[in-house]
Design an enzyme around this catalytic site. Structure first.
Site, PDB file in Angstrom:
ATOM      1  N   THR A  47       3.445  -1.315  -5.382  1.00 35.10           N
ATOM      2  CA  THR A  47       2.886  -2.505  -4.753  1.00 35.10           C
ATOM      3  C   THR A  47       2.226  -2.102  -3.433  1.00 35.10           C
ATOM      4  O   THR A  47       2.285  -0.949  -3.010  1.00 35.10           O
ATOM      5  CB  THR A  47       3.988  -3.550  -4.503  1.00 35.10           C
ATOM      6  OG1 THR A  47       5.045  -2.942  -3.726  1.00 35.10           O
ATOM      7  CG2 THR A  47       4.566  -4.060  -5.816  1.00 35.10           C
ATOM      8  N   TYR A  48       1.607  -3.074  -2.757  1.00 37.77           N
ATOM      9  CA  TYR A  48       0.822  -2.796  -1.550  1.00 37.77           C
ATOM     10  C   TYR A  48       1.650  -2.067  -0.501  1.00 37.77           C
ATOM     11  O   TYR A  48       2.789  -2.465  -0.210  1.00 37.77           O
ATOM     12  CB  TYR A  48       0.282  -4.102  -0.975  1.00 37.77           C
ATOM     13  CG  TYR A  48      -0.771  -3.907   0.086  1.00 37.77           C
ATOM     14  CD1 TYR A  48      -1.925  -3.178  -0.179  1.00 37.77           C
ATOM     15  CD2 TYR A  48      -0.605  -4.450   1.353  1.00 37.77           C
ATOM     16  CE1 TYR A  48      -2.899  -2.994   0.788  1.00 37.77           C
ATOM     17  CE2 TYR A  48      -1.581  -4.280   2.337  1.00 37.77           C
ATOM     18  CZ  TYR A  48      -2.724  -3.549   2.045  1.00 37.77           C
ATOM     19  OH  TYR A  48      -3.683  -3.373   3.013  1.00 37.77           O
TER      20      TYR A  48
END
Length: 265
Positions: A47-48
């Site tokens: 994820t980010y």
């Protein structure tokens, strides 16, 4: 267990465990986030990676719990999914913590598709996330207090106290996935299997002191910053944002404000 990594803890753990600088860590994390060809086309593996949050999506927790139950057994699962809170007072928490997009993509399964550094960083993120969803480790601890002084003096009035403590790992818990390691910046070693106190010691037993060796200890100055401990300090003092930690550390070195020797600034 600690929570899943956010930007600051990812940079700290990567520096301590993998020896990667903050800038290099973020560059590799960007590659894992943008996507890697894993045999089914380009897939974003994490994820980010610029976030100050430690929250995790519910579906990701459920996926992790199913994986842990199947792989390690129900005794490694807490009754409820754990909830972590960020220590930063200025955290915006617009994104969730850094975690694998699918816990089923184990490091072993991804190794053939990743470069050496990509694999090591992905393994760290994956293991930290899975460990964060597991039960704590359990230690059996034993300690003995020995009051020493002239023989006729009652034990409680003797001037010297010696204390021996040992611990034995009874249940691995999250350590089965993400083992503790020594943190050189904190000056403390990880807990683990330590020396046990003598098994034949008994309460109120009188023992003979062979000799007393007094030593003087002096307070040590705080250690120099490493990249990892500087990131931790930036976060604690609310300096910068997750997206700027790496550039701050890069800038002070490029401009010659500091030099790095043996991982110390």
């Amino acid at each position: 267990p600690g929570g899943p990594v956010q930007t600051s803890t990812l940079q700290q753990e990567s520096s301590r465990r993998l020896g990667l600088g903050t800038t290099r860590t973020m560059r590799i994390a960007q590659e894992l986030y943008e996507g890697v060809n894993v045999g089914e086309g380009d897939v974003g593996l994490i994820t980010y990676m610029r976030t100050d949050s430690v929250t995790v999506a519910g579906e990701a927790q459920e996926q992790a719990r199913a994986f842990i139950g199947q792989t390690f057994g129900s005794e490694y699962l807490p009754a409820k999914p754990p909830v972590y809170k960020t220590r930063s007072k200025t955290a915006q928490e617009a994104h969730e913590a850094i975690r694998p997009t699918s816990v089923e993509r184990t490091p072993a399964a991804m190794k053939a598709h990743l470069s050496k550094e990509q694999f090591r960083l992905y393994k760290l993120i994956w293991e930290r996330f899975v460990a964060s969803q597991m039960n704590p480790a359990v230690y059996d601890t034993v300690s003995a207090d020995i009051w020493a002084g002239p023989a006729p003096t009652p034990a409680a009035q003797r001037p010297y106290l010696f204390r021996a403590t040992g611990s034995t790992l009874a249940f691995r818990g999250f350590l089965a996935v993400y083992g503790a390691e020594e943190d050189p910046d904190e000056g403390e070693g990880a807990e683990g299997e330590g020396p046990q106190t003598p098994a034949d010691l008994r309460a109120d037993e009188e023992i003979d002191m062979l000799r007393l060796l007094p030593e003087q200890h002096f307070t040590q100055p705080p250690p120099r910053y490493s990249e990892a401990s500087l990131v931790k300090a930036l976060e604690e003092h609310n300096i910068g944002r997750p997206s700027t930690y790496a550039s701050i550390i890069s800038t002070i070195q490029q401009r010659g404000y500091v030099d790095q020797e043996q991982k110390r600034l």
